[in-house]
Design a protein around this motif. Sequence first.
Motif, PDB file in Angstrom:
ATOM      1  N   ASP A  26      -3.486  -4.168 -10.715  1.00  0.00           N
ATOM      2  CA  ASP A  26      -3.289  -5.426  -9.994  1.00  0.00           C
ATOM      3  C   ASP A  26      -2.514  -5.188  -8.700  1.00  0.00           C
ATOM      4  O   ASP A  26      -2.804  -5.789  -7.666  1.00  0.00           O
ATOM      5  CB  ASP A  26      -2.546  -6.439 -10.872  1.00  0.00           C
ATOM      6  CG  ASP A  26      -3.398  -6.920 -12.035  1.00  0.00           C
ATOM      7  OD1 ASP A  26      -4.640  -6.784 -11.984  1.00  0.00           O
ATOM      8  OD2 ASP A  26      -2.810  -7.435 -13.012  1.00  0.00           O
ATOM      9  N   GLU A  27      -1.526  -4.298  -8.761  1.00  0.00           N
ATOM     10  CA  GLU A  27      -0.722  -3.994  -7.575  1.00  0.00           C
ATOM     11  C   GLU A  27      -1.580  -3.388  -6.472  1.00  0.00           C
ATOM     12  O   GLU A  27      -1.478  -3.760  -5.301  1.00  0.00           O
ATOM     13  CB  GLU A  27       0.429  -3.041  -7.916  1.00  0.00           C
ATOM     14  CG  GLU A  27       1.454  -3.619  -8.859  1.00  0.00           C
ATOM     15  CD  GLU A  27       1.046  -3.554 -10.337  1.00  0.00           C
ATOM     16  OE1 GLU A  27       0.024  -2.907 -10.682  1.00  0.00           O
ATOM     17  OE2 GLU A  27       1.747  -4.169 -11.152  1.00  0.00           O
ATOM     18  N   ALA A  30      -3.855  -5.880  -4.833  1.00  0.00           N
ATOM     19  CA  ALA A  30      -3.125  -6.690  -3.851  1.00  0.00           C
ATOM     20  C   ALA A  30      -2.934  -5.910  -2.549  1.00  0.00           C
ATOM     21  O   ALA A  30      -3.047  -6.470  -1.455  1.00  0.00           O
ATOM     22  CB  ALA A  30      -1.773  -7.117  -4.414  1.00  0.00           C
ATOM     23  N   VAL A  31      -2.670  -4.609  -2.655  1.00  0.00           N
ATOM     24  CA  VAL A  31      -2.511  -3.762  -1.472  1.00  0.00           C
ATOM     25  C   VAL A  31      -3.816  -3.720  -0.679  1.00  0.00           C
ATOM     26  O   VAL A  31      -3.812  -3.865   0.548  1.00  0.00           O
ATOM     27  CB  VAL A  31      -2.063  -2.337  -1.875  1.00  0.00           C
ATOM     28  CG1 VAL A  31      -2.255  -1.352  -0.741  1.00  0.00           C
ATOM     29  CG2 VAL A  31      -0.620  -2.347  -2.347  1.00  0.00           C
ATOM     30  N   GLY A  34      -4.391  -6.957   1.034  1.00  0.00           N
ATOM     31  CA  GLY A  34      -3.497  -7.052   2.188  1.00  0.00           C
ATOM     32  C   GLY A  34      -3.973  -6.202   3.351  1.00  0.00           C
ATOM     33  O   GLY A  34      -3.899  -6.616   4.511  1.00  0.00           O
ATOM     34  N   ARG A  38      -5.003  -7.408   7.070  1.00  0.00           N
ATOM     35  CA  ARG A  38      -4.384  -6.767   8.238  1.00  0.00           C
ATOM     36  C   ARG A  38      -5.469  -6.266   9.198  1.00  0.00           C
ATOM     37  O   ARG A  38      -5.369  -6.446  10.407  1.00  0.00           O
ATOM     38  CB  ARG A  38      -3.501  -5.605   7.786  1.00  0.00           C
ATOM     39  CG  ARG A  38      -2.746  -4.937   8.921  1.00  0.00           C
ATOM     40  CD  ARG A  38      -1.753  -3.929   8.408  1.00  0.00           C
ATOM     41  NE  ARG A  38      -0.846  -4.448   7.407  1.00  0.00           N
ATOM     42  CZ  ARG A  38       0.169  -5.269   7.650  1.00  0.00           C
ATOM     43  NH1 ARG A  38       0.417  -5.668   8.867  1.00  0.00           N
ATOM     44  NH2 ARG A  38       0.929  -5.690   6.668  1.00  0.00           N
ATOM     45  N   SER A  55       0.203  -1.538   4.089  1.00  0.00           N
ATOM     46  CA  SER A  55       0.208  -2.415   2.905  1.00  0.00           C
ATOM     47  C   SER A  55       0.877  -1.749   1.712  1.00  0.00           C
ATOM     48  O   SER A  55       1.590  -2.408   0.951  1.00  0.00           O
ATOM     49  CB  SER A  55      -1.214  -2.845   2.549  1.00  0.00           C
ATOM     50  OG  SER A  55      -1.672  -3.793   3.473  1.00  0.00           O
ATOM     51  N   GLU A  58       4.511  -2.076   2.209  1.00  0.00           N
ATOM     52  CA  GLU A  58       4.918  -3.481   2.104  1.00  0.00           C
ATOM     53  C   GLU A  58       4.967  -3.972   0.668  1.00  0.00           C
ATOM     54  O   GLU A  58       5.899  -4.670   0.272  1.00  0.00           O
ATOM     55  CB  GLU A  58       3.919  -4.355   2.869  1.00  0.00           C
ATOM     56  CG  GLU A  58       4.444  -4.965   4.096  1.00  0.00           C
ATOM     57  CD  GLU A  58       3.383  -5.828   4.769  1.00  0.00           C
ATOM     58  OE1 GLU A  58       3.694  -6.293   5.847  1.00  0.00           O
ATOM     59  OE2 GLU A  58       2.268  -6.031   4.247  1.00  0.00           O
ATOM     60  N   TYR A  59       3.951  -3.637  -0.112  1.00  0.00           N
ATOM     61  CA  TYR A  59       3.765  -4.239  -1.424  1.00  0.00           C
ATOM     62  C   TYR A  59       4.318  -3.438  -2.594  1.00  0.00           C
ATOM     63  O   TYR A  59       4.555  -4.011  -3.650  1.00  0.00           O
ATOM     64  CB  TYR A  59       2.264  -4.471  -1.698  1.00  0.00           C
ATOM     65  CG  TYR A  59       1.642  -5.578  -0.900  1.00  0.00           C
ATOM     66  CD1 TYR A  59       1.737  -6.899  -1.307  1.00  0.00           C
ATOM     67  CD2 TYR A  59       0.948  -5.305   0.272  1.00  0.00           C
ATOM     68  CE1 TYR A  59       1.152  -7.920  -0.569  1.00  0.00           C
ATOM     69  CE2 TYR A  59       0.366  -6.313   1.012  1.00  0.00           C
ATOM     70  CZ  TYR A  59       0.473  -7.616   0.592  1.00  0.00           C
ATOM     71  OH  TYR A  59      -0.104  -8.618   1.325  1.00  0.00           O
ATOM     72  N   ASP A  60       4.474  -2.121  -2.457  1.00  0.00           N
ATOM     73  CA  ASP A  60       4.758  -1.335  -3.649  1.00  0.00           C
ATOM     74  C   ASP A  60       6.094  -0.586  -3.581  1.00  0.00           C
ATOM     75  O   ASP A  60       6.246   0.334  -2.781  1.00  0.00           O
ATOM     76  CB  ASP A  60       3.631  -0.339  -3.911  1.00  0.00           C
ATOM     77  CG  ASP A  60       3.752   0.275  -5.294  1.00  0.00           C
ATOM     78  OD1 ASP A  60       3.605  -0.465  -6.285  1.00  0.00           O
ATOM     79  OD2 ASP A  60       4.025   1.478  -5.375  1.00  0.00           O
ATOM     80  N   ARG A  64       7.467   3.070  -1.695  1.00  0.00           N
ATOM     81  CA  ARG A  64       8.674   3.150  -0.865  1.00  0.00           C
ATOM     82  C   ARG A  64       9.660   4.162  -1.440  1.00  0.00           C
ATOM     83  O   ARG A  64      10.311   4.894  -0.704  1.00  0.00           O
ATOM     84  CB  ARG A  64       9.332   1.778  -0.733  1.00  0.00           C
ATOM     85  CG  ARG A  64       8.570   0.841   0.170  1.00  0.00           C
ATOM     86  CD  ARG A  64       9.342  -0.429   0.469  1.00  0.00           C
ATOM     87  NE  ARG A  64       9.718  -1.193  -0.699  1.00  0.00           N
ATOM     88  CZ  ARG A  64       8.957  -2.093  -1.301  1.00  0.00           C
ATOM     89  NH1 ARG A  64       7.739  -2.348  -0.847  1.00  0.00           N
ATOM     90  NH2 ARG A  64       9.390  -2.751  -2.360  1.00  0.00           N
ATOM     91  N   CYS A 137      -1.018   2.573  -6.804  1.00  0.00           N
ATOM     92  CA  CYS A 137      -0.649   2.703  -5.398  1.00  0.00           C
ATOM     93  C   CYS A 137      -0.292   4.134  -5.014  1.00  0.00           C
ATOM     94  O   CYS A 137      -0.705   4.612  -3.957  1.00  0.00           O
ATOM     95  CB  CYS A 137       0.512   1.756  -5.085  1.00  0.00           C
ATOM     96  SG  CYS A 137       0.054   0.010  -5.234  1.00  0.00           S
TER      97      CYS A 137
END
Length: 184
Positions: A26-27, A30-31, A34, A38, A55, A58-60, A64, A137
């Motif tokens: 799901d993650e 979403a990326v 996104g 973009r 993305s 930003e999302y995960d 990061r 991700c």
Amino acid sequence: MQHRIPPQAPADQGAHRSDNDARLTDELAAVVAGARRRAQRDGDRHVDSAHLLHSLLEYDPEVRAVFDDGPQLARLLGYLVQRSIGYGLRWQGAVEDSGALPVVAGGREVEGCSPLVAQAMERAWARAVGRDQRAGCVDLLAEIVADPAARAVEVLGRAGVDVGGLRAAIEGGRSLRPLGPSGR
């Protein structure tokens, strides 16, 4: 003021998931959604690896965490924001492709993605199958940075990220060591 991008139909906003998206966590779905938004906002016809990198960051939180360095991450996000407001104009109208990758992934195009991204997604799915999971991700990040011709690799290099060290950190399941004061 006239908008460059026509309004999106609900289906374009991720209201449905394609067969390819069913192989994503799901993650990651979403990326990808996104990154598609973009790319549309930037006026690009295809999602490229830099859209996905932006993305992913930003999302995960796991992505990061791979970087594990506040100033380096801030510098990288700064380059990505610059790209979205004009830095990437030289890429507009050109499809990201290293030349070494086929235009289709798994015998069919991945809708709205550059050939390089389509191949990276296929390889991320294959990585996850080896663990009997759906692609996540960090899987996609690993596959994006595996191709030296990826726009994301260029952005990472400009931000001072040691791409080889990033690849090793991902494969080793650890964070990238912070760079020294010189940025190297």
